[in-house]
Scaffold this active site. Sequence first.
Site, mmCIF file in Angstrom:
data_model
loop_
_atom_site.group_PDB
_atom_site.id
_atom_site.type_symbol
_atom_site.label_atom_id
_atom_site.label_comp_id
_atom_site.label_asym_id
_atom_site.label_seq_id
_atom_site.Cartn_x
_atom_site.Cartn_y
_atom_site.Cartn_z
ATOM 1 N N LYS A 1 0.854 -1.192 0.000
ATOM 2 C CA LYS A 1 0.000 0.000 0.000
ATOM 3 C C LYS A 1 0.889 1.240 0.000
ATOM 4 C CE LYS A 1 -3.869 2.139 2.504
ATOM 5 N NZ LYS A 1 -4.748 2.083 3.689
ATOM 6 N N SER B 1 -9.757 2.146 2.539
ATOM 7 C CA SER B 1 -8.837 2.842 1.679
ATOM 8 C C SER B 1 -7.827 1.935 0.983
ATOM 9 C CB SER B 1 -8.050 3.875 2.496
ATOM 10 O OG SER B 1 -7.265 3.233 3.473
ATOM 11 N N SER C 1 -10.270 -0.032 6.813
ATOM 12 C CA SER C 1 -9.592 0.072 5.517
ATOM 13 C C SER C 1 -8.894 -1.187 5.020
ATOM 14 C CB SER C 1 -8.581 1.225 5.538
ATOM 15 O OG SER C 1 -9.239 2.451 5.430
#
Lengths: 484, 81
Positions: free
Chosen positions: A76, A151, A175
Amino acid sequence: MRKTIRQLQSDLLSKKYSAKELVTDYNQKIVKHNPILNAFLTTTPDLAIKKAEKVDQKLAENKPLLKLDGATMGVKDIFLTKDIRTTSGSKLLENFVPNYSSTVYERLENSGAIILGKTNTDTFAFGGSTENSGYGPTKNPWDISLVPGGSSGGSAVSQVANLATFNTGTDTGGSIRQPACLCGVSGIKPTYGLNSRYGITSMASSFDCPGVFANTVEDLALLTEVTAGVDTHDATSSPLPVPEYSDLLSSVNLKGLRIGLPKEYFTDPLDPETKQKILEAVKFFESQGAIIKDVSLPSSNLGIAIYYILVPSEISANMARYDGLRFGSSKKDVTDLWDYYQTTRGKYMEPEIKRRILIGTYLLSAGYYDAYFTKASQVRTLIINEYKKVFSEVDILLTPVSPTPAWPIGQKSNDPLAMYLADIYTVCVNVAGLPSLAIPCGFNSLNLPIGMQLIGNYFNESKLFSVGHQYQQATNFHLQEPKL
Amino acid sequence: MNIKKISQLANIKLTPEEEKTYSTQIENIFNYLKVLETVDTKGVSPTFSTTNLTNQTRQDIPKPGLVLDGYIIAPKTIHKE
C-alpha cells in the site's frame, strides 16, 4: 489459481518453475491488467527480477528458504519504501522518494518477500472506496463499474486479481476489512500495537493498524508472525512475545467455542442477502458444535460519531507536517512563509484531506474541545467496557463487515457522510483497538462477494486465525476468482 | 461555523467555491455528531490509548541516524530589502 505461500515454496523446491519465471509472470499480469484496474501506482519489475534471481541462486545451492522467499507483494502506497516512490495516494507527495523504510515492509522484505509495486489508496488512507486517490479510482474486478472499497482498495484488488501473492494494508476504521469484503479476499486488522506504525504516513495515531491481505487465513497467520512484534521506533508497539501463528491453526476446538452475535450488527442498514450469507456461516459453526449466543453492544451506533470526532482531530495534527518545505510538492511563487504554507496546502491537498483537516481543526479549536474531543474520548471508554463485558461471555464475535456489497463508482463520492456510514460495522473495532479478521462467506445474486468479520479479544489473533482457517478448510469462497 | 477562520487556523487556502462546499458538508457532518450529546458520560474517564502501551522506549544507546547525501533546498520565503 490461488496458492498459499507454502504451496508456492514447495513448487519452487520441486522445480515446477523458477522464482524468476514466477515473478516474470506476475510482472506481465500487472502490465496487462493494471491499465483497467488501476491497482498499482508504481511498479518495480526490475528490482523484483533481481530478487527472484537471488532466490533461484539459493535454490540452486540448496540453501534453506526464508519464510517468505518467492512470495511477491504489493505494498500500500502509504508504507515508506526506501528508494521507491511513495505517494500516499496524494499529489502532495507525487515525487517523494523516501530514504528509509517502514518497519512492516522491512520485516517482510527481510523474510524474503519480493516487492512488485505500490498499490493505490484513498489519499493518505482517507476514505472507504479508493475514489479519494489523487491518481484515479481503483476498479473492482468483479464488476469494474463498482468500487473495490477502501482505503486499501489497490491492495485488495491486487489480491483478488492475483497480481501478487499477498498485499499490505492499513486499517484505521475498516480500511483492510471492508475492501477485503468487497473484493472477496481475506484480511487481518490486528490488535492496535501488534504491528509497528513506524514509516507509515500517519492518519490517526491512536487508531492506525497495519495488516495484510492474502489468499488464505493460513497465509495471514504466517505473514503476521513476520510483521508483528515490538519496534523501538514505535513507542506504542506491543512488547508481548509473538506466537508462531501458523503453527496454531488447529489450536481452537470449534466444539464448544462460544460465538457471540451482537444484535446491533444485524439490524438496519444490513442488506438482506448479506445477512443471509452471514447466518449461513453461523450455521456452519453451529454444525461444528460451536455455541451461538446473542449478545448486545448497545453503544455500537455511536461508533461513527466517535470516529469522526477523534480521527479528524488526530489527522489535523498529523497533517500539519505537510508544509511543502521538507518534502512533497510546493508552490514557489509566494510572498511570505504563511502564504507559502497556505497556498501549497490549498493547491496540492485532495478535497478529502482538506475536509478532514478542517473538521479536526474546528473540533480542537478553543471552546469546542471539551464538547467534542473529550466527550468522544469518554464514549470511547464506554465502547471498550461493553466489549470487555461481552468477551467475558463469549470467545469471539461474528458480524458483517460492510452493510452492503460493492456499490457503483461515484454513488457516494459527493456525500461524505454517506461514505462515512459505510464503515458502521468496522469502526468500533478500531475505537476499541481490538483484532478482527475479515473473510469471504458467500456471493450475492449478482455474483458479488460478501464477507464476514470475526472479532477477538486483545492480542487473540491466534484464535481468529484458527477459527478462520478451519472455516476455509470447509469452504471455497476465498478461492473464487473474477474473470479478468 | 466560520470557515475562513478555520481554514486560516488549518493553514489551507480555500477558493470561494471550496468555502461554500465544505461549510455545507461539514455542517451536515456536525449535525450527525450531535448524537453523542445524549450519552451520559458523567464520571467516565476518557480513553486516549486503547492498549495502554505508551512510551515503549528503547535503551538510550547511540545508534547511527539517517544520512542525507546533499541538502534540502527550500524556496526563498523571507523577502527583506
